[in-house]
Structure formats: C-alpha cells, structure tokens
Scaffold this motif. Structure first.
Motif, short mmCIF file in Angstrom:
data_model
loop_
_atom_site.label_atom_id
_atom_site.label_comp_id
_atom_site.label_asym_id
_atom_site.label_seq_id
_atom_site.Cartn_x
_atom_site.Cartn_y
_atom_site.Cartn_z
N SER A 188 0.82 -1.22 0.00
CA SER A 188 0.00 0.00 0.00
C SER A 188 0.85 1.26 0.00
N ALA A 189 1.99 1.22 0.69
CA ALA A 189 2.82 2.42 0.80
C ALA A 189 4.25 2.02 1.09
N VAL A 190 5.19 2.79 0.55
CA VAL A 190 6.62 2.65 0.85
C VAL A 190 7.09 3.98 1.40
N VAL A 191 7.64 3.98 2.63
CA VAL A 191 8.08 5.23 3.26
C VAL A 191 9.51 5.07 3.74
N ASP B 293 5.31 8.33 12.00
CA ASP B 293 4.05 8.98 11.64
C ASP B 293 3.15 8.03 10.86
N THR B 294 3.73 7.26 9.96
CA THR B 294 2.93 6.35 9.15
C THR B 294 2.38 5.21 9.98
N LEU B 295 3.17 4.70 10.92
CA LEU B 295 2.72 3.59 11.76
C LEU B 295 1.63 3.99 12.74
N SER B 296 1.44 5.29 12.96
CA SER B 296 0.35 5.72 13.83
C SER B 296 -1.01 5.44 13.20
N ASP B 297 -1.05 5.35 11.88
CA ASP B 297 -2.27 4.98 11.17
C ASP B 297 -1.85 4.19 9.93
N PRO B 298 -1.38 2.95 10.13
CA PRO B 298 -0.73 2.23 9.04
C PRO B 298 -1.70 1.79 7.94
N PRO B 299 -1.25 1.81 6.71
CA PRO B 299 -2.04 1.25 5.62
C PRO B 299 -2.01 -0.28 5.68
N MET B 300 -2.70 -0.91 4.74
CA MET B 300 -2.82 -2.37 4.77
C MET B 300 -1.45 -3.05 4.76
#
Length: 233
Positions: free
Chosen positions: A208-211, A218-225
């Motif tokens: 779903s996302a590459v960061v 920040d991304t892990l606070s509302d992680p994508p699938m």
C-alpha cells in the motif's frame, strides 16, 4: 517458537527490526541471501507474510496442481496474507482462484493478481473448493471457508482469533475436512517464495505504501494495509 516483533508471544524478547543494529540468532541458518535480480522492496515480507501465505496454498497445490482455490477476506483478517495467497496460487498454476471480500481496494488487488473476485459478505457457503483459505479474521468468514471446503479438502487459517469461534464440526466430519492453523514455519519456504518472485510473481501489488525510516513513526500511527519501510533511503 522465537520470532521478531511479537513480544511475549514470540517466545524470547528478540525485539523488532526497526533498529540500527539487529542481532539474528542462528544467522548461519536463518538468513537467506536475496537474489541480485529481486527488488528488496518487493519482498520485504519474505520473512513472514509471503511464506505464511505460501503455506496456505503451496503444499496443497503441489499435491493437486489443478485444484481450485478460494480465499475468504474480510476487514478483520490478515489482509496482505490473503492477497499474497491469491497471487501465489495463481503463480503455482491453480485451475481457478476465487477471492471473496467486500472491500473495493482488496478486490481490485485480487483481480490484478489474477483472481475471480466475489463482491459479497461471507455466506454459509461460496461453492466447493479443494483448497480454501480463511483470511477474514471473522467467525463468519472462517465458517464460510470451512463450509466451502470440498470433501477431503484442506482449509488453512492464518487468522488470529482471540476468542474461540464456533466451528461446523459435523459438516467438517462428514466431508473429512482438514482445518490447519497456527504460526507458519517460514524459513523453509523463503527460497521457494523467492524463486516464485524471480519467475514472475509480483508481491509488490499488495504493497500500500513505501516510506523512509524518518517517516515510519508517523505512518505507523495509522498504518495502511501493507506498509514497507525503506531503511536504505
């Protein structure tokens, strides 16, 4: 029983892999060299989710290569594992792979991986399949997968249930249905998975996302699938 990132459930406190330095026990046996032509971003889950998905369809299709496969997804399930199972079943030559879910994004990914998608909630039964996978995480999805397992078929559930769901035991008994669950033994499957990727299976369709590592918190606070953290960036 030891694994990374699962806390006490992982046996020993090995910790996770979001660290600058990682100690890998039994590294001579546990580490697998990545082939030069395989993108590490694409196979970031090759140590866990992709082999977990492989065990739901790989051994079964090795025994019955022309079998049909049903994967039941759902909002509570291990989404990426179910979708990896779809792609692996297609790559392994299943006669037909069906994916049942109601989420449009997951249905779209499943279709891109080669599945016939069923946009519906899990009913009592979705057909008769020698190989079924419960990636729903719900009692209804599990029962649908079990009731859809053909006589002498195998249903594998990589879902984690914190409360024991009701099982259709009489129907399973009547059809000699096998239910397999539990944590996957991933290390023996990693070379097989990498060979399938080299042969054309593309797990990046599930990502779903590459960061970068700087954006990980920040991304892990509302992680994508399916999140991949590129620590090399």
């Amino acid at each position: 029983m030891s694994s990374y990132g699962l806390g006490a459930m992982g046996g020993l406190q090995w910790g996770g892999l979001l660290a600058d330095l990682v100690c890998v026990p039994h590294a001579d046996a546990m580490l697998v060299r990545l082939p030069a032509d395989v993108n590490p971003i694409a196979v970031a889950s090759a140590s866990d989710n992709i082999p977990d998905a492989w065990r739901t369809v790989g051994p079964q299709l090795a025994a019955e290569s022309a079998a049909e496969v049903l994967v039941v997804g759902g909002d509570a399930g291990p989404h990426s594992i179910g979708l990896y199972a779809v792609g692996l079943a297609v790559a392994l030559g299943a006669a037909r792979v069906s994916y049942l879910d109601q989420d449009p994004d997951r249905l779209s990914i499943a279709a891109a991986l080669g599945a016939a998608v069923i946009d519906a909630p899990p009913g009592r039964k979705a057909g008769s399949f020698p190989i079924t996978v419960d990636a729903s995480g719900t009692p209804a999805g599990l029962r649908c997968a079990l009731n859809s397992t053909a006589p002498d078929g195998i249903c594998t559930s990589p879902s984690v249930y914190l409360e024991d769901p009701a099982l259709p035991m009489l129907a399973m008994y009547s059809r000699c249905c096998t239910l397999h669950t539990g944590r996957a033994h991933v290390r023996p499957a990693i070379p097989v998975v990498l060979d399938l990727v080299a042969a054309g299976f593309d797990p990046s369709l599930v990502t779903s996302a590459v960061v970068t590592k700087d954006d990980a918190v920040d991304t892990l606070s509302d992680p994508p699938m399916k999140l991949v953290i590129d620590c090399a960036s």
